[in-house]
Design an enzyme around this catalytic site. Structure first.
Site, PDB file in Angstrom:
ATOM      1  CE1 TYR A 185     -16.403   2.986   8.533  1.00  0.00           C
ATOM      2  CE2 TYR A 185     -15.057   1.042   8.913  1.00  0.00           C
ATOM      3  CZ  TYR A 185     -15.624   1.948   8.049  1.00  0.00           C
ATOM      4  OH  TYR A 185     -15.413   1.831   6.702  1.00  0.00           O
ATOM      5  CB  CYS A 217      30.131 -30.055   5.925  1.00  0.00           C
ATOM      6  SG  CYS A 217      28.557 -30.936   6.010  1.00  0.00           S
ATOM      7  CD  GLU A 267     -14.256   4.882  15.164  1.00  0.00           C
ATOM      8  OE1 GLU A 267     -14.081   4.356  14.042  1.00  0.00           O
ATOM      9  OE2 GLU A 267     -15.298   5.477  15.490  1.00  0.00           O
ATOM     10  CB  CYS A 322      23.526 -30.272   7.077  1.00  0.00           C
ATOM     11  SG  CYS A 322      25.198 -30.921   7.200  1.00  0.00           S
ATOM     12  CE  LYS A 364      -2.218   3.900   6.019  1.00  0.00           C
ATOM     13  NZ  LYS A 364      -2.989   3.828   4.796  1.00  0.00           N
ATOM     14  CG  ASP A 405      -1.951  -1.043   1.191  1.00  0.00           C
ATOM     15  OD1 ASP A 405      -2.015  -1.746   0.164  1.00  0.00           O
ATOM     16  OD2 ASP A 405      -2.699  -1.179   2.180  1.00  0.00           O
ATOM     17  CB  SER A 435     -11.159   8.035   0.970  1.00  0.00           C
ATOM     18  OG  SER A 435      -9.984   7.467   1.388  1.00  0.00           O
ATOM     19  CG  LEU A 436     -11.025   7.768   7.013  1.00  0.00           C
ATOM     20  CD1 LEU A 436     -10.518   6.722   7.989  1.00  0.00           C
ATOM     21  CD2 LEU A 436     -11.671   8.922   7.771  1.00  0.00           C
ATOM     22  CB  CYS A 467      28.285 -29.796   9.346  1.00  0.00           C
ATOM     23  SG  CYS A 467      27.839 -28.272   8.497  1.00  0.00           S
ATOM     24  CD  GLU A 491     -12.331  -1.692   6.726  1.00  0.00           C
ATOM     25  OE1 GLU A 491     -13.160  -0.757   6.522  1.00  0.00           O
ATOM     26  OE2 GLU A 491     -11.236  -1.776   6.159  1.00  0.00           O
ATOM     27  CB  CYS A 551      25.597 -29.455   3.916  1.00  0.00           C
ATOM     28  SG  CYS A 551      26.188 -28.151   5.018  1.00  0.00           S
ATOM     29  CG  ASP A 578      -5.122  -3.573   6.522  1.00  0.00           C
ATOM     30  OD1 ASP A 578      -5.743  -3.050   5.574  1.00  0.00           O
ATOM     31  OD2 ASP A 578      -3.934  -3.925   6.439  1.00  0.00           O
ATOM     32  CE  LYS A 588      -7.292   3.970   7.274  1.00  0.00           C
ATOM     33  NZ  LYS A 588      -7.510   2.849   6.384  1.00  0.00           N
ATOM     34  NE  ARG A 633     -13.618   2.910  -0.342  1.00  0.00           N
ATOM     35  CZ  ARG A 633     -12.503   3.499   0.053  1.00  0.00           C
ATOM     36  NH1 ARG A 633     -12.551   4.477   0.915  1.00  0.00           N
ATOM     37  NH2 ARG A 633     -11.338   3.088  -0.392  1.00  0.00           N
TER      38      ARG A 633
END
Ligand code: IVH
Length: 684
Positions: free
Chosen positions: A230, A416, A118, A431, A319, A37, A86-87, A437, A178, A413, A122, A120, A141
């Site tokens: 909300y 070794c 509150e 391994c 955020k 995002d 939106s916010l 080793c 949400e 490995c 996701d 937020k 939305r």
């Protein structure tokens, strides 16, 4: 960034618009975003700025003027009674201060403004319409004006909240909120997806979106989705509420789900306090938050403040630092752990994420590499959440450079050359070289010397590596055969520090049985299990000769761990090293075994609430962990390391993580520190 005038800028604007449209489609239509995002926001901000600075190139169709994406095909379209705006976003205190000042100026307030703070959430925003208490329509939305009709699917999510039977429910009600998926549910769902050979979701938000936007509502019904409300929509903004807080309380009173993490705060200071608190609790929260939201509490003030084209003036999102970022893979390396476990690691171009600079990310195992098809040169999304090891979430295939080659997992490995063998469902690679080793040898010596094991000060990674390479030390027992003379031969070891190290090694000879058991590095035997074993057997010989059955009877030891313990002591080599160590003067005071005693502490006060209880400690307490442990033992509890059905209490300090989550999901009572002390009868 400097841009040449004229067509250069136009070019950049067009380019940004195209990219943003592409990512809008991936995010909103396919529920499969390709970039974090944060990267998207950056592009959008750049486009907004360029269009402002160069109005001659601004277009009404530009994605800079739109919220989200157009609804996708498959669902019918719904026009929202009032647009779902939106916010505005804030990324630092300054931006919150600016917001608060604007609010105060616009409402002419000389006093700190009251806000409802509150989480937020996701997830994805939905709008619900109830008529006479019945859910008649639910919509995503979409672009803010029109969304997708997901009524059937929301009925599956809301279940008995499809009908609100409360006298105070108005004829027409619009509710916004949400839809999310709890972290635990997300993990379980992804496990199931992987088991059935389906693609796992990148994060809970995608899982929620992907599950909700199914054309077949029965699929949605089978997914663990939840909703948090909300806000009320315009339709039901009745005059009877004075504040946003009251409207949330009302929503709750009619049976709709409202988060219990919502608080009323006063002014800028209150906003900051809430932010800090929520950020500190971020990893303990059962759902993902990408920040917090502040809303002016008084509804008359909200009305006065109104909206800009895109967002309300009475609310803002603050955020959290992003937990995901894009970077490039420089190399894929293989790490060999103390017990030979092979972990592939991506070496990355350093990137700032989750509050730190990350340059390595775990790739977990071979099948994870196959799943991601990660290649050297790829652009990837790394995620660093809390104190979890950073990991690669996905590969941005559209950015893959030409001529990359699929990664071939080694059969031997890299340290070794021994064969790599697989355990369990072929997931864990090891391994087979054992202490032959170099990597395993070095790791096991570092572990042996570590603070919670033999606590040999000054015996760090670098010097152990040197000692083994130079052939001074071949096993942990050799440490006790070193003298200052030999040590000072090592690069950069002055006489004084050589002497100090020899002293520190000497001092470590006097130890406890628990430390010694832990120091041996038996697979799966951590500090707590070592403690329990020491308590139960009190004698090394008894432990070394214990059968699997006898071991299983020890609390905290299951069949897998007991097999690892017997396998460890079955190896002649390990027995020889232990014999050498004892001959070289390692000693621990003898103790009476407490194993099989009916009560864990005879001295425990009668009536102690912890008597015979199994307790797990997690997170940071204000007293040292060991102290808390001994207090609990004193009070008659046994302290174990993992949460299970048999756990009676989990004591969660600050920043408690997955164990607290697990306790919650299993219904094991969680005690915070105050409660813990209270029950102990101590007031520290
Ligand atoms: S209120 C007009 N409150 O954030 C204000 N939104 O960036 C409408 N979100 O579309 C939003 N938690 O999906 C509000 N406590 C919360 C929220 C929240 C998450 C989401 C929502 C919204 C997006 C805006």
């Amino acid at each position: 960034m400097h841009h040449p005038a004229g067509s250069g800028i136009h070019h950049r604007i067009t380019d940004l618009r195209e990219q943003i449209e592409y990512h809008n489609h991936r995010y909103h239509v396919l529920d499969d975003p390709e970039i974090p995002d944060q990267d998207y926001d950056q592009m959008l901000r750049e486009l907004e700025r360029l269009e402002l600075e160069h109005p001659e190139y601004a277009r009404s169709s530009s994605p800079a003027n739109r919220i989200g994406a157009y609804p996708s095909r498959g669902f019918s379209t719904v026009t929202h009674a009032t647009p779902m705006k939106s916010l505005g976003n804030a990324f630092n205190r300054q931006e919150i201060q600016d917001f608060n000042r604007r609010v105060r100026e616009l409402i002419h307030s000389d006093h700190p403004v009251e806000y409802i703070a509150e989480p937020k959430f996701d997830g994805l925003a939905v709008s619900l319409r109830y008529e006479k208490g019945w859910l008649v329509q639910a919509a995503t939305r979409g672009d803010g004006t029109q969304g997708e009709n997901i009524t059937q699917n929301m009925r599956a999510v809301l279940k008995d909240m499809t009908l609100l039977q409360n006298d105070s429910v108005p004829d027409e009600l619009e509710v916004r909120g949400e839809v999310i998926m709890l972290r635990q549910d997300f993990n379980d769902l992804n496990e199931a997806q992987k088991r059935s050979g389906q693609k796992p979701f990148a994060n809970p938000r995608n899982a929620a979106a992907g599950s909700l936007r199914q054309l077949d509502p029965s699929i949605t019904a089978s997914r663990p989705l939840r909703m948090f409300c909300y806000a009320l929509g315009e339709v039901s903004r009745d005059r009877k509420f004075k504040t946003h807080g009251e409207s949330l309380e009302w929503l709750q009173s009619v049976g709709l789900p409202v988060s219990d993490q919502i608080e009323t705060v006063q002014g800028f200071e209150g906003c900051l306090e809430y932010y800090e608190k929520m950020l500190a609790n971020r990893d303990d929260c059962p759902f993902e938050m990408d920040g917090v939201v502040y809303k002016v509490a008084r509804l008359d003030w909200q009305a006065q403040l109104g909206f800009t084209a895109k967002a309300p003036r009475w609310a803002i999102a603050y955020k959290f630092p992003a937990q995901e970022a894009t970077t490039q893979v420089e190399a894929i390396d293989i790490q060999v752990g103390r017990t030979g476990a092979i972990t592939p690691v991506a070496r990355l171009v350093p990137v700032f994420v989750g509050g730190v600079t990350v340059s390595n990310a775990t790739l977990h195992n071979r099948s994870e590499i196959q799943r991601l098809d990660i290649r050297v040169g790829d652009f990837v999304i790394v995620r660093r959440a809390g104190d979890v090891i950073p990991e690669v979430v996905s590969v941005i295939k559209s950015k893959r450079p030409a001529n990359t080659a699929a990664y071939a997992f080694p059969g031997k490995c890299p340290v070794c050359g021994s064969k790599i063998v697989y355990q369990g469902e072929e997931v864990i690679a090891r391994c087979s070289g054992g202490l032959y080793c170099h990597a395993q040898k070095v790791r096991s010596i570092i572990h042996f010397a570590s603070r919670k094991a033999m606590d040999i000060e000054g015996l760090g990674e670098k010097i152990v590596e040197q000692m083994v390479t130079e052939g001074l030390v071949d096993s942990i027992a050799d440490l006790y055969r070193l003298d200052a003379n030999t040590l000072s031969r090592l690069d950069g070891k002055a006489e004084k520090s050589a002497n100090n190290l020899v002293d520190a090694i000497d001092k470590s000879r006097k130890t406890t049985l628990a430390r010694f058991i832990f120091a041996l590095g038996i697979p799966q035997v951590g500090e707590t299990t070592a403690d329990v074993l020491a308590d139960a057997f009190a004698d090394l010989d008894h432990l070394m000769n214990a059968s699997e059955e006898r071991l299983i009877a020890v609390p905290d030891v299951g069949p897998i761990v007991s097999r690892d313990i017997t396998a460890f002591f079955d190896q002649t080599h390990n027995r020889e090293v232990i014999r050498d160590l004892l001959e070289l003067g390692i000693e621990f005071p003898g103790k009476e075994p407490v194993f099989e005693m009916p009560q864990w502490s005879e001295s425990a006060e009668p009536g102690s609430p912890f008597l015979n209880k199994t307790v797990v400690l997690t997170g940071t307490l204000s007293i040292p962990r060991d102290r808390a442990k001994s207090m609990l033992k004193q009070a008659g509890a046994r302290v174990t390391s993992s949460v299970s059905k048999r756990t009676d209490y989990v004591i969660a300090g600050e920043q408690a993580g997955t164990k607290a989550d697990k306790a919650k999901s299993m219904g094991v009572p969680l005690l915070d520190e105050d409660r813990f002390f209270h029950m102990l009868g101590h007031r520290e």
